[in-house]
Design an enzyme around this catalytic site. Structure first.
Site, PDB file in Angstrom:
ATOM      1  CG  HIS A 215      -1.740   1.198   1.426  1.00 15.61           C
ATOM      2  ND1 HIS A 215      -3.048   1.302   0.981  1.00 15.61           N
ATOM      3  CD2 HIS A 215      -1.460   2.395   2.005  1.00 15.61           C
ATOM      4  CE1 HIS A 215      -3.519   2.500   1.297  1.00 15.61           C
ATOM      5  NE2 HIS A 215      -2.571   3.190   1.922  1.00 15.61           N
ATOM      6  CD  GLU A 216       2.045   3.472   3.758  1.00 22.03           C
ATOM      7  OE1 GLU A 216       2.322   4.594   3.281  1.00 22.03           O
ATOM      8  OE2 GLU A 216       1.000   3.254   4.407  1.00 22.03           O
ATOM      9  CG  HIS A 219       0.327   6.285  -0.385  1.00 21.79           C
ATOM     10  ND1 HIS A 219      -0.810   6.756  -1.015  1.00 21.79           N
ATOM     11  CD2 HIS A 219      -0.077   5.728   0.793  1.00 21.79           C
ATOM     12  CE1 HIS A 219      -1.855   6.469  -0.231  1.00 21.79           C
ATOM     13  NE2 HIS A 219      -1.447   5.841   0.850  1.00 21.79           N
ATOM     14  CG  HIS A 225      -6.015   6.689   0.520  1.00 26.23           C
ATOM     15  ND1 HIS A 225      -5.962   7.462   1.639  1.00 26.23           N
ATOM     16  CD2 HIS A 225      -5.034   5.763   0.653  1.00 26.23           C
ATOM     17  CE1 HIS A 225      -4.997   7.019   2.428  1.00 26.23           C
ATOM     18  NE2 HIS A 225      -4.415   5.997   1.845  1.00 26.23           N
TER      19      HIS A 225
HETATM   20  C1  E1S Z   1      -3.071   2.778   6.921  1.00 30.70           C
HETATM   21  N1  E1S Z   1      -2.996   5.162   7.180  1.00 30.70           N
HETATM   22  C2  E1S Z   1      -2.463   4.024   7.560  1.00 30.70           C
HETATM   23  O1  E1S Z   1      -1.521   3.917   8.329  1.00 30.70           O
HETATM   24  C3  E1S Z   1      -2.197   7.326   6.511  1.00 30.70           C
HETATM   25  N2  E1S Z   1      -4.291   6.237   9.309  1.00 30.70           N
HETATM   26  C4  E1S Z   1      -1.052   6.840   5.688  1.00 30.70           C
HETATM   27  C5  E1S Z   1      -1.509   5.952   4.543  1.00 30.70           C
HETATM   28  O2  E1S Z   1      -3.549   8.211   8.786  1.00 30.70           O
HETATM   29  O3  E1S Z   1      -0.651   5.286   3.946  1.00 30.70           O
HETATM   30  O4  E1S Z   1      -2.687   5.911   4.205  1.00 30.70           O
HETATM   31  C6  E1S Z   1      -3.492   7.032   8.628  1.00 30.70           C
HETATM   32  C7  E1S Z   1      -2.229   2.334   5.768  1.00 30.70           C
HETATM   33  C8  E1S Z   1      -2.866   1.194   5.023  1.00 30.70           C
HETATM   34  C9  E1S Z   1      -4.102   1.343   4.443  1.00 30.70           C
HETATM   35  C10 E1S Z   1      -4.674   0.289   3.735  1.00 30.70           C
HETATM   36  C11 E1S Z   1      -2.165   0.008   4.878  1.00 30.70           C
HETATM   37  C12 E1S Z   1      -4.619  -1.959   2.845  1.00 30.70           C
HETATM   38  C13 E1S Z   1      -5.625  -1.875   1.920  1.00 30.70           C
HETATM   39  C14 E1S Z   1      -6.001  -3.129   1.400  1.00 30.70           C
HETATM   40  S1  E1S Z   1      -4.228  -3.593   3.037  1.00 30.70           S
HETATM   41  C15 E1S Z   1      -5.462  -5.603   1.547  1.00 30.70           C
HETATM   42  C16 E1S Z   1      -5.298  -4.142   1.913  1.00 30.70           C
HETATM   43  C17 E1S Z   1      -3.997  -0.899   3.595  1.00 30.70           C
HETATM   44  C18 E1S Z   1      -2.732  -1.044   4.159  1.00 30.70           C
HETATM   45  C19 E1S Z   1      -2.471   6.427   7.674  1.00 30.70           C
HETATM   46 ZN    ZN Z   2      -2.651   5.132   2.340  1.00 29.93          ZN
END
Ligand code: E1S
Ligand code: ZN
Ligand code: ZN
Length: 465
Positions: A215-216, A219, A225
């Site tokens: 995912h990262e 980005h 997103h």
């Molecule tokens: C989740 N999000 C995360 O840490 C922002 N909560 C940074 C960012 O502010 O990268 O969005 C926050 C990151 C994350 C999101 C979704 C990691 C997946 C989507 C589908 S895993 C099978 C999957 C996912 C993995 C920060």
């Molecule tokens: Zn993200």
């Protein structure tokens, strides 16, 4: 029309030599405007910040072109206009990736990465492998290559940090923010930081490093997103199968909208999230649940309340932890408030949104199927007679819920008991006085008393398209 949008749109159109006649040009301008507003949130509040980008409309056109597998030009060319003119179901394309505002991207295809600081939760070998596999997810479907380096400044520098780590984006301990990444660019651009205060895993437990890294990296390559709940770039972490991991189609569309298709001769495709108004929509299993209708498809479910026009989509595992994807049959015994779901020769018992302990069990003892029955295609319960009908291939079985035994003289041919249905069925459910049979994109409303087909419908007829 908002004047600024009109102007931008006019520029987008004017820079393209089609069409020559001014009136057609205005009509097409309106068409593009309306289309993007309706399906691509052109004027929506949440997209407002992005509008300062001069070519916002061009970007929206690119999104639409990528979605329809058109050539991604960002211009309203003839083929694009043709698709926009086609009659559309009145629901936006919810399967939606997005690119980072300002469209930052790497201006080369050979990208380097370096793992600068490890976590203490996993072995170095597990970290190395998770990161390597996460890069492969994107190199498989794009022209990009990723080469690991062990010293100096790489394009993508990877570290595990805890709390404040001097980039104005501190982590706050377990959960919440798991990681972050900077969009493509020099210095910190492209870098990825993981929160050292998370427990990182290589399995289904929170949080799988490979999935978060993939995912990262999205980005770090310029993706923002996605609104597609099934996408890797969806903002909320969820676990999905990693052996093997299949990159969802929405993410493939996203990365290819930025960097173009992969150089490999085979055009990789990925799993698609069901869209309620897709005329080709098919289902795995359908059942009623306390007055709602639940449609299962792959790892997703669509949930419809007869009095509410909205259709919700969720992961099956979010509503029923422990249920697998690819459920093949399901029915509700409304008298006992129980739901039975089937996959292969096993079944689970649900009470509301709880999976009962002790399941899955095999279908043989409980229902009395012979061992030759390896799976059930579809099932429904008739509350008038207290009998459940099971469909297996061209035949059906009848189970007495009160006696808890299979009725004798079964199986019978579907063609005899349900004239007009004949073939193997994908899904079935009973609703009021009709039984609804699903075969591919077709649905038959069957009158249970008169034993005849009443109407032929599209499979997604319940979704107000
Ligand atoms: C989740 N999000 C995360 O840490 C922002 N909560 C940074 C960012 O502010 O990268 O969005 C926050 C990151 C994350 C999101 C979704 C990691 C997946 C989507 C589908 S895993 C099978 C999957 C996912 C993995 C920060
Ligand atoms: Zn993200
Ligand atoms: Zn950071």
């Amino acid at each position: 029309m908002t004047s600024i949008l009109g102007l931008l749109l006019f520029q987008a159109m004017a820079s393209y030599a089609f069409p020559s006649n001014l009136e057609t040009k205005e009509k097409n301008q309106q068409l593009v405007q309306n289309y993007l507003e309706k399906f691509y949130k052109l004027n929506s509040f949440e997209e407002l910040p992005k509008r300062k980008s001069a070519n916002f409309i061009g970007e929206k056109i690119k999104e639409m072109q990528a979605f329809f597998h058109l050539k991604v030009t960002g211009k309203p060319d003839a083929k694009t206009l043709k698709v926009m003119k086609q009659a559309r179901c009145g629901v936006p394309d919810v399967a939606r990736f997005a690119v980072t505002t300002g469209n930052p991207k790497w201006d080369k295809t050979e990208i380097t990465y370096r793992i600068q600081k490890y976590t203490t939760h996993l072995s170095k070998a597990d970290v190395d492998m998770s990161i390597k596999k996460a890069f492969q997810v994107w190199s498989n479907v794009s022209p990009l290559t990723f080469t690991r380096v062990w010293e100096g400044e790489a394009d993508i520098m990877i570290s595990f940090f805890s709390g404040d780590h001097n980039d104005n984006s501190p982590f706050y301990g377990p959960d919440g923010v798991l990681a972050h990444a900077f969009p493509p660019g020099k210095l910190i651009g492209g870098d990825i930081h993981f929160d050292e205060d998370e427990t990182w895993t290589v399995n289904h437990l929170n949080y799988n490093l490979f999935l978060v890294a993939a995912h990262e990296i999205g980005h770090a390559l310029g993706l923002a997103h996605s609104q597609d709940i099934g996408a890797l770039m969806y903002p909320v972490y969820s676990y999905m199968d990693i052996n093997p991991f299949k990159l969802p189609q929405d993410d493939i569309n996203g990365i290819q909208a930025i960097y173009g298709p992969s150089n490999s001769p085979t055009h990789p495709t990925g799993p698609e999230t069901p869209r309620q108004c897709d005329p080709m929509l098919k289902f795995d299993a359908i059942f009623t649940l306390r007055g709602e209708i639940i449609f299962f498809k792959d790892r997703f479910l669509m949930r419809k309340h007869p009095s509410n026009p909205e259709v919700d989509i969720h992961f099956i595992s979010t509503l029923w932890a422990g249920l697998p994807s690819g459920i093949e049959a399901a029915y509700e015994n409304s008298d006992r408030d129980e739901v039975f779901v089937f996959k292969g020769n096993r079944y689970w018992l649900l009470k509301g949104f709880d999976v009962m302990p002790g399941y899955p069990k095999e279908i043989y003892k409980t229902f009395g199927f012979p061992k030759t029955v390896k799976r059930i295609d579809a099932a429904f319960y008739d509350e008038i007679t207290g009998k459940t009908y099971f469909f297996v291939g061209q035949k059906y079985w009848r189970y007495n819920e009160n006696k808890q035994s299979m009725d004798t003289d079964f199986p019978k041919q579907i063609a005899l008991g349900f004239p007009g249905i004949g073939k193997k069925v994908d899904a079935v459910f009973k609703y009021q006085d009709s039984v609804y049979f699903f075969q591919g994109t077709r649905q038959y409303e069957f009158d249970f008393d008169k034993k005849r087909v009443l109407t032929l419908l599209r499979s997604n007829s319940w979704f107000n398209c």
